[in-house]
Design an enzyme around this catalytic site. Structure first.
Site, PDB file in Angstrom:
ATOM      1  N   GLY A  29       2.420  -5.255  -2.428  1.00 36.00           N
ATOM      2  CA  GLY A  29       1.013  -5.313  -2.032  1.00 36.00           C
ATOM      3  C   GLY A  29       0.140  -4.652  -3.075  1.00 36.00           C
ATOM      4  N   ASN A  30      -1.090  -4.347  -2.738  1.00 43.03           N
ATOM      5  CA  ASN A  30      -1.974  -3.623  -3.658  1.00 43.03           C
ATOM      6  C   ASN A  30      -2.969  -2.789  -2.861  1.00 43.03           C
ATOM      7  OD1 ASN A  30      -4.611  -5.173  -3.368  1.00 43.03           O
ATOM      8  ND2 ASN A  30      -3.199  -6.835  -3.872  1.00 43.03           N
ATOM      9  N   ARG A  31      -3.787  -2.020  -3.576  1.00 46.75           N
ATOM     10  CA  ARG A  31      -4.640  -1.002  -2.935  1.00 46.75           C
ATOM     11  C   ARG A  31      -5.955  -1.524  -2.375  1.00 46.75           C
ATOM     12  NH1 ARG A  31      -3.281   4.257  -4.185  1.00 46.75           N
ATOM     13  NH2 ARG A  31      -1.751   4.510  -5.834  1.00 46.75           N
ATOM     14  N   ALA A  95      -8.060  -9.307  -3.499  1.00 48.71           N
ATOM     15  CA  ALA A  95      -7.162  -8.934  -4.597  1.00 48.71           C
ATOM     16  C   ALA A  95      -5.848  -9.688  -4.367  1.00 48.71           C
ATOM     17  CB  ALA A  95      -6.935  -7.430  -4.613  1.00 48.71           C
TER      18      ALA A  95
END
Ligand code: C5P
Length: 219
Positions: A29-31, A95
């Site tokens: 995943g990402n932030r 994102a």
């Protein structure tokens, strides 16, 4: 000055991260918090636009008057965005993962005695923004984001051209008080004959300022 209306317009916004599953319990995943995309969708609906928000996995409340479609992976987000067209405007604030595991294991990946590493094979995902911009049902206005750590303007201009966008909103990640996970940000918005610095300001204020530009460009 009164707020420009978007009544009668259909706006599709993507927001948040994507999660790419590795096995039944793990993912890449990402932030991304989703705050920017949710603020844009809220502001669009408040201006009277029929607004569809395609949201990755985030724990944010659905803004008033917004039709929300929840997705998890980049592939699911791609399908949901394409299904939401035609629209007057697409704003890609998500994102999206650039790579996804080549295979999803149907069981939890185990560490084995003697193995001191694990090699994951990843494959490219489809670029949602570029595909929307190249679609036969291309919205009049296609807006992308470019989170950059360096060469912000050059990288953003590159994306504008390569992905055939109308506007790109560049944000400098890594600056104190701006970018991922924060409530504030600063955006450099670039388009044909346009170069506008917005903020530093709250993501809610930035969403409103961006929609002023969108309304202006729609005419
Ligand atoms: O090329 P880069 O990922 O930095 O571009 C960012 C922009 O492209 C964002 O607007 C993002 O939503 C969009 N994007 C996309 N699909 C991808 C990767 C990025 O729509 N697979």
């Amino acid at each position: 000055m009164s707020t420009p209306s978007l009544a009668g317009r259909r706006i599709v916004v993507s927001a948040g991260p994507t999660f790419e599953d590795l096995d039944p319990v793990r993912f890449l995943g990402n932030r991304s918090s989703g705050k920017t995309g949710f603020a844009i969708a809220a502001a669009a609906a408040a201006r009277g636009a029929r607004t569809v928000l395609v949201a990755g996995p985030v724990s944010l409340a659905t803004p008033a008057g917004v039709e929300r479609v929840d997705v998890r992976s980049a592939a699911q987000m791609h399908a949901a965005v394409m299904a939401a067209l035609p629209a007057d405007v697409y704003i890609g604030a998500a994102a999206v993962a650039d790579f996804t595991p080549a295979r999803v294991s149907d069981h939890k990946i185990k560490k084995r005695p003697g193995e001191d590493g694990l090699v994951l094979q990843l494959v490219r995902t489809a670029d949602i923004l570029a595909d929307v911009a190249a679609s036969a049902r291309r919205p009049s206005l296609v807006v992308g984001f470019a989170a950059e750590t360096g060469d912000v303007e050059a990288n953003a201009r590159g994306k504008l051209e390569r992905k055939r966008l109308d506007l790109v909103c560049a944000n400098r990640v890594g600056l104190a008080g701006s970018g991922f996970e924060s409530d504030d940000n600063a955006l450099l918005v670039i388009g044909d004959g346009l170069r506008r610095e917005l903020g530093p300001a709250s993501k809610v204020e930035l969403a409103d300022a961006l929609l002023d530009l969108v309304a202006e460009r729609l005419g």
